[in-house]
Design an enzyme around this catalytic site. Structure first.
Site, PDB file in Angstrom:
ATOM      1  N   ARG A   1       0.799  -1.171  -0.032  1.00 31.20           N
ATOM      2  CA  ARG A   1       0.254  -0.170   0.105  1.00 31.20           C
ATOM      3  C   ARG A   1       0.891   1.441   0.162  1.00 31.20           C
ATOM      4  O   ARG A   1       1.648   1.473   0.821  1.00 31.20           O
ATOM      5  CB  ARG A   1      -0.828   0.074   1.155  1.00 31.20           C
ATOM      6  CG  ARG A   1      -1.412   1.477   1.443  1.00 31.20           C
ATOM      7  CD  ARG A   1      -2.621   1.352   2.437  1.00 31.20           C
ATOM      8  NE  ARG A   1      -3.838   0.716   1.798  1.00 31.20           N
ATOM      9  CZ  ARG A   1      -5.132   0.853   2.401  1.00 31.20           C
ATOM     10  NH1 ARG A   1      -5.219   1.607   3.350  1.00 31.20           N
ATOM     11  NH2 ARG A   1      -6.194   0.108   1.782  1.00 31.20           N
TER      12      ARG A   1
ATOM     13  N   GLN B   1     -10.523  -3.839  -3.367  1.00 26.45           N
ATOM     14  CA  GLN B   1     -11.740  -3.050  -2.635  1.00 26.45           C
ATOM     15  C   GLN B   1     -12.892  -3.297  -3.972  1.00 26.45           C
ATOM     16  O   GLN B   1     -14.119  -3.826  -3.441  1.00 26.45           O
ATOM     17  CB  GLN B   1     -11.395  -1.367  -2.766  1.00 26.45           C
ATOM     18  CG  GLN B   1     -13.026  -0.803  -2.109  1.00 26.45           C
ATOM     19  CD  GLN B   1     -13.051  -1.264  -0.880  1.00 26.45           C
ATOM     20  OE1 GLN B   1     -12.363  -1.078  -0.176  1.00 26.45           O
ATOM     21  NE2 GLN B   1     -14.208  -1.690  -0.509  1.00 26.45           N
TER      22      GLN B   1
ATOM     23  N   CYS C   1     -16.313   2.197   0.604  1.00 22.11           N
ATOM     24  CA  CYS C   1     -15.176   1.307   0.948  1.00 22.11           C
ATOM     25  C   CYS C   1     -14.711   1.311   2.560  1.00 22.11           C
ATOM     26  O   CYS C   1     -14.121   0.434   2.980  1.00 22.11           O
ATOM     27  CB  CYS C   1     -14.064   1.596   0.228  1.00 22.11           C
ATOM     28  SG  CYS C   1     -13.295   3.183   0.288  1.00 22.11           S
TER      29      CYS C   1
HETATM   30  N1  NVA Z   1      -9.743   7.058  -1.229  1.00 19.60           N
HETATM   31  C1  NVA Z   1      -9.500   6.594   0.207  1.00 19.60           C
HETATM   32  C2  NVA Z   1      -9.529   5.055   0.246  1.00 19.60           C
HETATM   33  C3  NVA Z   1      -9.289   4.588   1.551  1.00 19.60           C
HETATM   34  C4  NVA Z   1      -9.418   3.177   1.553  1.00 19.60           C
HETATM   35  C5  NVA Z   1      -7.830   6.959   0.247  1.00 19.60           C
HETATM   36  O1  NVA Z   1      -7.237   6.567  -0.667  1.00 19.60           O
HETATM   37  O2  NVA Z   1      -7.647   7.427   1.367  1.00 19.60           O
HETATM   38  N1   CP Z   2     -11.247   0.161   2.397  1.00 21.44           N
HETATM   39  C1   CP Z   2      -9.950  -0.037   2.811  1.00 21.44           C
HETATM   40  O1   CP Z   2      -8.943  -0.354   1.896  1.00 21.44           O
HETATM   41  O2   CP Z   2      -9.807   0.391   4.171  1.00 21.44           O
HETATM   42  P1   CP Z   2      -8.546   0.283   4.814  1.00 21.44           P
HETATM   43  O3   CP Z   2      -7.915   1.776   4.530  1.00 21.44           O
HETATM   44  O4   CP Z   2      -8.980   0.484   6.405  1.00 21.44           O
HETATM   45  O5   CP Z   2      -7.524  -0.814   4.535  1.00 21.44           O
END
Ligand code: NVA
Ligand code: CP
Length: 305
Positions: A106, A136, A263
């Protein structure tokens, strides 16, 4: 000749049959787990997860999913690794590939993910970048279909920031053959290149700045944070997004049996009201649960088991 490494990077990189295969497997693994008949498909296999950004769902669901399948996990944060002191992604990829059987990343940088893929000799999973969030979407499609049947031919309305999750919805609309209407303020629309790709592919993806028009008659309403992790501190976005809040009045434009997806994490009172996310149309909690089952399907595909 060595077999092609099965990376799970983005929905647009797959054909529909492969995506359907992963989803079918996710559904089967969910049913088996609920029946207490889960199989230890990944016994002796390991997954390293590198989190350059925070996570609740992705972290816990991959870890628990891997354990359900008999595998093991190592959770890594750059501040605890030499990566945080300047060791390159390339060197990290080569070393981790000697220890573990798969790597999830990530990151705020899709380029770093690509670099990891270039050097890793084990499957790599995209656990979210600033550009996309494919894991997701597998859970989201699974959740919609669990409650409303096949998504092909249906209408999904995205209301809010044209962010990474929205981009994966565009990929999904093309591959799973549904109509996607994006309602975003003009400066916060998804990349034009992405919309052009959808058009070239024959996808039914449209962009408007009118939320009511996008939601009218929709089968599914989706939103996400106004300020994503890669935009932390950019408060100016909030004012632009106020008209895109999904509240009860907005949901009333959609079909009476439309479902609501998010999400998570949710920012209650910003992109969604309590009434909607806690209301009868919300599938947000099933959607969060399905991250677990969808990730097991993704892992089974990556390991070709
Ligand atoms: N669009 C959000 C999704 C989090 C799961 C982000 O990138 O912070
Ligand atoms: N939706 C999602 O990816 O959640 P997290 O940021 O908690 O992993």
């Amino acid at each position: 000749m060595t077999a092609k490494i099965r990376h799970f990077l983005d929905i647009d990189r797959f054909d529909t049959a492969t995506l359907r295969g992963i989803l079918d497997r996710s559904v089967a693994l969910k049913a088996a787990h609920k029946a207490g008949a889960g199989e230890r498909l990944l016994l002796g296999k390991s997954l390293a997860m590198i989190f350059e950004k925070p996570s609740t769902r992705t972290r816990v669901s991959f870890e628990v999913g891997m354990r359900h399948l008999g595998g093991d996990v190592v959770v890594l944060r750059p501040g605890e690794m030499q990566l945080g002191r300047g060791e390159t992604i390339a060197d990290t990829a080569r070393v981790l590939s000697r220890y573990v059987d798969s790597i999830m990343l990530r990151t705020d940088s899709a380029a770093r993910l690509e670099e990891l893929v270039r050097w890793a000799t084990v499957p790599v999973i995209n656990g979210l970048t600033e550009r996309s969030h494919p894991c997701q979407l597998m859970a989201d499609i699974m959740t919609f279909e669990e409650h409303r049947g096949p998504i092909d031919g249906r209408v999904v309305a995205w209301c809010g920031d044209g962010n990474n999750v929205a981009a994966s919805w565009v990929h999904a609309a093309v591959r799973f053959d549904f109509e996607l209407r994006l309602a975003c303020p003009e400066p916060l629309g998804p990349p034009l290149k992405l919309l052009r790709w959808a058009e070239e592919q024959g996808g039914r993806v449209s962009l408007t700045d009118d939320p009511a028009a996008a939601l009218r008659g929709a089968d599914c309403v989706v939103t996400d944070a106004w300020v994503s992790m890669n935009h932390d501190g950019d408060e100016s976005r909030r004012n632009l997004l106020i008209p895109y809040r999904v509240d009860e009045a907005a949901m009333a434009h959609a079909k009476p049996n439309a479902v609501f997806l998010h999400c998570l994490p949710a920012h209650r009172g910003e992109e969604v009201t309590d009434g909607v996310i806690d209301g009868p149309q919300s599938l947000a909690w099933d959607e969060a649960e399905n991250r677990l089952h969808a990730h097991k399907g993704i892992l089974a595909w990556c390991f070709d088991v």
